[in-house]
Motif scaffolding. Structure first.
Motif, mmCIF file in Angstrom:
data_model
loop_
_atom_site.group_PDB
_atom_site.id
_atom_site.type_symbol
_atom_site.label_atom_id
_atom_site.label_comp_id
_atom_site.label_asym_id
_atom_site.label_seq_id
_atom_site.Cartn_x
_atom_site.Cartn_y
_atom_site.Cartn_z
ATOM 1 N N LEU A 150 0.826 -1.202 0.000
ATOM 2 C CA LEU A 150 0.000 0.000 0.000
ATOM 3 C C LEU A 150 0.863 1.257 0.000
ATOM 4 O O LEU A 150 1.915 1.314 0.649
ATOM 5 C CB LEU A 150 -0.916 0.008 1.226
ATOM 6 C CG LEU A 150 -1.966 -1.101 1.279
ATOM 7 C CD1 LEU A 150 -2.688 -1.076 2.614
ATOM 8 C CD2 LEU A 150 -2.967 -0.950 0.141
ATOM 9 N N VAL A 175 0.309 4.969 3.536
ATOM 10 C CA VAL A 175 -0.299 4.249 4.660
ATOM 11 C C VAL A 175 -0.767 5.209 5.748
ATOM 12 O O VAL A 175 -1.823 5.013 6.359
ATOM 13 C CB VAL A 175 0.692 3.218 5.231
ATOM 14 C CG1 VAL A 175 0.161 2.609 6.527
ATOM 15 C CG2 VAL A 175 0.951 2.118 4.207
ATOM 16 N N ARG A 224 -10.463 0.039 1.261
ATOM 17 C CA ARG A 224 -9.215 0.269 0.515
ATOM 18 C C ARG A 224 -8.270 -0.920 0.686
ATOM 19 O O ARG A 224 -7.635 -1.367 -0.280
ATOM 20 C CB ARG A 224 -8.532 1.541 1.009
ATOM 21 C CG ARG A 224 -9.393 2.784 1.010
ATOM 22 C CD ARG A 224 -9.431 3.483 -0.328
ATOM 23 N NE ARG A 224 -10.102 4.770 -0.232
ATOM 24 C CZ ARG A 224 -9.502 5.921 0.032
ATOM 25 N NH1 ARG A 224 -8.183 5.950 0.225
ATOM 26 N NH2 ARG A 224 -10.183 7.042 0.106
ATOM 27 N N VAL A 225 -8.156 -1.405 1.925
ATOM 28 C CA VAL A 225 -7.237 -2.513 2.206
ATOM 29 C C VAL A 225 -7.655 -3.759 1.425
ATOM 30 O O VAL A 225 -6.843 -4.399 0.753
ATOM 31 C CB VAL A 225 -7.179 -2.798 3.721
ATOM 32 C CG1 VAL A 225 -6.420 -4.091 4.004
ATOM 33 C CG2 VAL A 225 -6.512 -1.633 4.461
ATOM 34 N N ALA A 234 -7.279 -3.573 -2.371
ATOM 35 C CA ALA A 234 -5.936 -3.821 -2.899
ATOM 36 C C ALA A 234 -5.762 -5.287 -3.298
ATOM 37 O O ALA A 234 -4.978 -5.613 -4.195
ATOM 38 C CB ALA A 234 -4.888 -3.416 -1.860
#
Length: 427
Positions: A38, A41, A55-56, A59
Motif C-alpha cells: 500500500l 499508509v 481500501r485494504v 488492494a
C-alpha cells in the motif's frame, strides 16, 4: 487476485475459486502469488475503519471483483465496533469481541458469508468446519438462514466452554453440529479427510470456513490496521503486537498486514502449553506433542494448520524467521496474568491474558505494544469466575442461549462415521 497451492504451486486459482474450494490438492493451503504494497499508509490510517477496510481489501480483490462489490461486502460484514483500550503505560488491548458472537472470528466469518452469498452461485453449498471454541459460533451466526448454504461444525466434546457450545449448537435450521469424542486436532483431521473424499467434496459441494479459507484471513487484516490507527493517535512509534495463537490464522493475517506496509515493529506468537511453534522457533525442530487441555481451550492446538502460510510470508518478504518471537505461557502464568489484569481494572479471559503476559515479558524498555483480546470474558465465565473469585454478568447474547437445548450428535473420531452422518443429513 491469483493464489497458488503451497503444496502444489502449479495449481493456481482466483479468489473466487479459492473461496469455494477452501483447500487445494493434497490438502494444500492457498497463498497469494503477490502481496500488494500500500502507498500512503499514514493517509489510510486517518480513515474510519470501514472506509479504510474497503481500501485494504480492494488492494487484494478489486481487480477481480470490482471495487463496488468489495465496498458492499465490507459494509455488510463489518457492522459492529472494535476498540483499543489502554491497560497500563506500555500495553493496550485490542478488543475484538464486540460482534454478534462476542469473538474475533466474527470479522472473518461474516466477510466469508457475504462473499459466498455474493459469489457462490445458486447451487447449494456445504460448509464443513472444525472449531476449538469461537469459530463455531461465528460461522453459525454468519451463515444461519442463508439460502443454499448448509453448515456442519465439528468440535471436541467436553473441551470447549459450555457457553461457547450453546452459542452454535442450539440454532438448528441449516446449522448442524457434531461433538467429536476427541480433541481439536482430530476434528481438524476429519475436516481435511472430508475434503479428500469424492462423495463428500463433490457430492455436497464442500467448503470450509476455518482460517484455512483465504477470505477469512483477508478480513482479519483489517483490524490490525485499526489497531495501529488508534495506537498512532497517542504514539508515533511502531507497536509490538502479541497474538494469542492456536491455529495461527490470526497471526497470519497480522503478518500480511505488515507485509502490505502496516508499521508494526514485530509480532509475538503467544501460545499456551501447546507450544509446538515456540519450540520450533527456539530449536528448529517441528515436533508436535499430544494436545494438552488448558483453560485457554481455543488455543489447544498441537499442529497449527496455518503455519505453512506464516513461513511463506517470511520467505516472500525475505524476513528472517528470527524476527518472530514465540512464547509459551503456562497455566500458572495465565492465572497470574488474569489476576494482574484484574488488579489493573481490566477484565480479561485466558486467551487475552496469555497474550498480555507474553507482551509484558517481551517488551524492551523503550517499546510499547498491543495484545489481542479475542473473546468476551463471559464466554469463559466458568474459568474466569473460578480463577478470579468473581461472578461475571452475562451479556444478552449469552443470556439468550444459556438455557437452550444442545442439538449436537456425538460421534467417535472416525471418518467413516462422519461420512455416513454427513450423507444422511446433508445428502
Amino acid at each position: 487476485m491469483e493464489l497458488y497451492n503451497l503444496k502444489h504451486p502449479a495449481q493456481r486459482v482466483s479468489f473466487t475459486e479459492a473461496l469455494k474450494l477452501g483447500l487445494g490438492m493434497d490438502r494444500g493451503l492457498f497463498f497469494p502469488s503477490y502481496i500488494p504494497r500500500l502507498q500512503n499508509v499514514d493517509d489510510l490510517l486517518a480513515l474510519p475503519f470501514v472506509e479504510r477496510s474497503k481500501r485494504v481489501l480492494g488492494a487484494w480483490l478489486a481487480s477481480e471483483l470490482g471495487q463496488e462489490t468489495v465496498d458492499a461486502l465490507v459494509e455488510k460484514a463489518f457492522n459492529f465496533p472494535l476498540s483499543l483500550v489502554p491497560v497500563d503505560e506500555k500495553r493496550s488491548s485490542l478488543e475484538l469481541f464486540h460482534g454478534p458472537t462476542l469473538a474475533f472470528k466474527d470479522f472473518g466469518a461474516r466477510f466469508m458469508a457475504q462473499c459466498l452469498n455474493t459469489l457462490g452461485g445458486k447451487a447449494p453449498l456445504t460448509i464443513l468446519t472444525a472449531t476449538s471454541g469461537d469459530t463455531g459460533a461465528a460461522v453459525a451466526d454468519a451463515f444461519y438462514g442463508l439460502d443454499n448454504v448448509r453448515v456442519m461444525v465439528l468440535y471436541p466434546k467436553g473441551k470447549i466452554s459450555e457457553l461457547q457450545e450453546k452459542m452454535f449448537t442450539t440454532l438448528g435450521n441449516n446449522i448442524h453440529t457434531v461433538a467429536v469424542a476427541s480433541d481439536f486436532d482430530a476434528c481438524q483431521a476429519l475436516v481435511k479427510q472430508a475434503f479428500e473424499d469424492h462423495d463428500i467434496r463433490d457430492g455436497l459441494r464442500l467448503n470450509s470456513a476455518n482460517s484455512i479459507n483465504i477470505s477469512r484471513l483477508l478480513a482479519q487484516i483489517c483490524y490490525y490496521f485499526e489497531a495501529v490507527a488508534r495506537y498512532r493517535q497517542q504514539h508515533q512509534d511502531a507497536p509490538v503486537i502479541a497474538v494469542p495463537s492456536g491455529n495461527f490464522g490470526n497471526l497470519t493475517a497480522g503478518l500480511l498486514a505488515k507485509a502490505m506496509g502496516l508499521p508494526v515493529k514485530r509480532f509475538i506468537a503467544a501460545t499456551n502449553s501447546n507450544d509446538t511453534v515456540p519450540r520450533y522457533l527456539a530449536f528448529g525442530d517441528w515436533a508436535p506433542k499430544q494436545t494438552i487441555a488448558t483453560m485457554s481451550n481455543a488455543m489447544d492446538v498441537a499442529e497449527p494448520s496455518n503455519w505453512p502460510r506464516v513461513e511463506a510470508i517470511f520467505k516472500e518478504m525475505k524476513w528472517p524467521l528470527t524476527e518472530l518471537t514465540g512464547v509459551a505461557i503456562s497455566e500458572s502464568q495465565t492465572h497470574q496474568s488474569l489476576l494482574e489484569l484484574h488488579g489493573l481494572g481490566y477484565q480479561a479471559e485466558p486467551h487475552a491474558a496469555i497474550a498480555a503476559r507474553a507482551l509484558a515479558v517481551c517488551l524492551t524498555e523503550n517499546e510499547r505494544g498491543i495484545f489481542l483480546a479475542t473473546a468476551h470474558p463471559a464466554k469463559f465465565k466458568d474459568v474466569v469466575d473460578r480463577e478470579l473469585g468473581t461472578s461475571l454478568a452475562l451479556p444478552p447474547a449469552l443470556e439468550h442461549v444459556k438455557e437452550k437445548e444442545v442439538l449436537s450428535v456425538t460421534l467417535a473420531a472416525d471418518f467413516a462415521a462422519l461420512k455416513a452422518h454427513m450423507l444422511s443429513v446433508l445428502g
